[in-house]
Design a protein around this motif. Structure first.
Motif: not given
Length: 143
Positions: A118-142
């Motif tokens: 139900g989402f456009e490709a650009a919207e999904l890319e934004t979600v992917r970038r956001f979730l990747t940034a959240v994952l990296e943030s939690t990994e850095r926090a250890g």
């Protein structure tokens, strides 16, 4: 903060699903996390050794050995000698584990895929970038 609360809610739901899957199949929640890491490794052509798995799960050597022994006994994982280095053992998820996972999580995955349609490709890319940034943030926090 609404995004943080939504992420927490999704995480709680996935944790509950993982616990239910573990209970139905006589697994420990750590076993489920191990299988997820091993499946992810296979998808990215990462050579999954017991040491690598222990690092992913933050387990010591003895705990990792017990976990791999348990998964191997259940027919979910197999140890194979690395053809490039016979001293190294590689871990491989067996078809039985994949079938168990799909039989339980298939409908959930199907629902997520349907929601994404139900989402456009650009919207999904934004979600992917956001979730990747959240994952990296939690990994850095250890955590």
């Amino acid at each position: 903060m609404r995004l943080v609360h939504l992420l927490r809610a999704v995480t709680v739901e996935f944790d509950l699903l993982g616990a239910e899957f573990a209970a139905r199949n006589g697994l420990h929640p750590t076993d489920v996390r191990a299988l997820i890491h091993l499946l992810d490794a296979a998808r990215t052509d990462t050579r999954a050794t017991p040491g690598w798995l222990g690092e992913q799960l933050r387990l010591n050597s003895a705990g990792t050995t017990a976990l791999v022994d348990r998964l191997e006994r259940l027919g979910l994982v197999r140890r194979n000698r690395d053809t490039a280095d016979r001293r190294r053992v590689l871990l491989e998820v067996q078809e039985k584990a994949t079938e168990l996972g799909w039989s339980f999580f298939g409908p959930v995955i199907g629902g997520v895929v349907a929601a994404a349609e139900g989402f456009e490709a650009a919207e999904l890319e934004t979600v992917r970038r956001f979730l990747t940034a959240v994952l990296e943030s939690t990994e850095r926090a250890g955590l």
